[in-house]
Design an enzyme around this catalytic site. Structure first.
Site, PDB file in Angstrom:
ATOM      1  N   ARG A 153       0.910  -1.291  -0.078  1.00  0.00           N
ATOM      2  CA  ARG A 153      -0.020   0.047   0.023  1.00  0.00           C
ATOM      3  C   ARG A 153       0.845   1.152  -0.114  1.00  0.00           C
ATOM      4  NH1 ARG A 153      -2.213  -3.331   4.142  1.00  0.00           N
ATOM      5  NH2 ARG A 153      -4.471  -4.132   3.592  1.00  0.00           N
ATOM      6  N   LYS A 177      -2.521  -1.799   7.937  1.00  0.00           N
ATOM      7  CA  LYS A 177      -3.616  -1.178   8.663  1.00  0.00           C
ATOM      8  C   LYS A 177      -3.744  -2.095   9.965  1.00  0.00           C
ATOM      9  CE  LYS A 177      -6.555  -0.285   4.608  1.00  0.00           C
ATOM     10  NZ  LYS A 177      -7.762  -0.565   4.155  1.00  0.00           N
ATOM     11  N   HIS A 247      -1.917   2.469  -6.428  1.00  0.00           N
ATOM     12  CA  HIS A 247      -2.844   1.629  -6.108  1.00  0.00           C
ATOM     13  C   HIS A 247      -2.944   0.592  -7.180  1.00  0.00           C
ATOM     14  CE1 HIS A 247      -4.442   2.199  -2.124  1.00  0.00           C
ATOM     15  NE2 HIS A 247      -4.761   3.355  -2.307  1.00  0.00           N
ATOM     16  N   ARG A 250      -0.249  -1.944  -6.963  1.00  0.00           N
ATOM     17  CA  ARG A 250      -0.482  -2.700  -6.160  1.00  0.00           C
ATOM     18  C   ARG A 250      -1.624  -3.947  -6.616  1.00  0.00           C
ATOM     19  NH1 ARG A 250      -1.490  -4.145  -0.455  1.00  0.00           N
ATOM     20  NH2 ARG A 250      -3.660  -4.386   0.136  1.00  0.00           N
ATOM     21  N   HIS A 273      -4.610  -8.594   3.687  1.00  0.00           N
ATOM     22  CA  HIS A 273      -6.303  -8.532   3.638  1.00  0.00           C
ATOM     23  C   HIS A 273      -6.649  -9.305   5.001  1.00  0.00           C
ATOM     24  CE1 HIS A 273      -7.000  -7.286  -0.967  1.00  0.00           C
ATOM     25  NE2 HIS A 273      -6.652  -6.226  -0.241  1.00  0.00           N
ATOM     26  N   TYR A 282     -10.102 -10.158  -7.285  1.00  0.00           N
ATOM     27  CA  TYR A 282      -8.943 -10.168  -8.220  1.00  0.00           C
ATOM     28  C   TYR A 282      -9.395 -11.697  -8.993  1.00  0.00           C
ATOM     29  CZ  TYR A 282      -6.633  -6.417  -5.773  1.00  0.00           C
ATOM     30  OH  TYR A 282      -6.152  -5.109  -5.117  1.00  0.00           O
TER      31      TYR A 282
END
Length: 314
Positions: A153, A177, A247, A250, A273, A282
């Site tokens: 990210r 995150k 992004h 990524r 994730h 995806y």
């Protein structure tokens, strides 16, 4: 219009909770503050002086008001999430007995697949040109190679330190995150690009940023806005049709790894994730790729359209 103390004080305490206890990034805390300020503005207009007076009807009216003013589904979903988190905090602090935003839904967001670069476009972007030997170009190529190599990210890229990269094991330790760390492989091409950058990095470094992997010409840790601007410029200079952003690199990483391996669990882990459902988008991109290959290669893929044309002929 001045915010009422009872409303504002609770917001301040909540933001401090996000900083100290949950250890969220300053940018995330700033987003919470911005969204909750809109809720405070609504409460003032509705002459609500304390959070205990807010109910589900108020929240629904608040969301509808913003929607009429042009706020999109994504913005409203993010704002509702901030409200739910804030009211859950007040429940934890025993200032509320229930969450008035829990059952409120935002308008549905149109399903959009992330945009990616194909392999030819990646090669076009990362092919050196006459300016590649400059210090700034070596830094930019190292950033782009690393993002595409490891699927980082943007926020993870700019917080990397020199010791985040292990050239021997070819791994990068990224902080994602919620301050969660993960170790992701780094390709040999990206490792070489990083090593070339490190040879000239000292030209810009100062004592404040001696640990930062990527820095600006002024010697400061590079900002997210600078990375976005530099990548957009490189995309333009290298002749890409669409605007390049971090992004997109990524997303391209995730798509290409999934196409080659078919291992969605591994892609989920590398992307960081929390939920597999986030990674499954995806698989839709992969299916689109397979469908195009099928249409182009299969001798009977367009049989139906030919038959239809014959039936319509006079």
């Amino acid at each position: 219009m001045t915010a009422l103390p009872a409303l504002q004080d609770a917001i301040k305490q909540f933001l401090q909770h996000l900083k100290s206890e949950r250890q969220l990034s300053p940018l995330t805390v700033k987003h919470y503050q911005r969204d909750l300020q809109q809720l405070i503005n609504y409460c003032q207009q509705a002459e609500i002086s304390q959070w205990q007076s807010v109910d589900s009807h108020h929240i629904r009216s608040f969301i509808n008001q913003l929607h009429r003013r042009g706020a999109g589904p994504r913005s409203l979903q993010r704002l509702l999430s901030a409200c739910r988190t804030f009211f859950n905090y007040l429940i934890r602090e025993r200032q509320l007995s229930n969450n008035p935003a829990i059952a409120i839904k935002a308008p549905k967001t149109p399903h959009r697949l992330p945009k990616t670069l194909n392999i030819d476009e990646i090669n076009q972007l990362l092919t050196p040109n006459d300016d590649t030997d400059s210090t700034i170009a070596l830094r930019d190529f190292a950033m782009m190679e690393l993002m595409y190599s490891s699927g980082l990210r943007l926020a993870e890229l700019i917080t990397l330190n020199i010791d985040s990269i292990d050239s021997t094991s070819q791994e990068v330790t990224a902080t994602g995150k919620g301050r969660k760390q993960r170790i992701v492989p780094v390709g040999s091409v990206a490792i070489k690009a990083i090593q070339c950058w490190l040879k000239v990095r000292d030209d810009w470094v100062n004592t404040e940023t001696d640990s930062a992997l990527f820095i600006s010409q002024r010697g400061k840790r590079i900002s997210a806005r600078s990375v976005q601007a530099r990548m957009a410029l490189w995309g333009q200079q290298q002749g890409l049709g669409a605007k390049l952003n971090p992004h997109k690199l990524r997303h391209s990483f995730a798509t290409h790894v999934l196409e080659s391996s078919g291992d969605i669990r591994a892609v989920q882990e590398m992307l960081g994730h929390a939920n597999l459902s986030t990674t499954q988008i995806y698989t839709h991109l992969d299916f689109q790729h397979l469908a195009k290959v099928y249409d182009a290669a299969h001798p009977r893929s367009k049989l139906k359209s030919k038959t239809t044309n014959k039936q319509k002929a006079p």
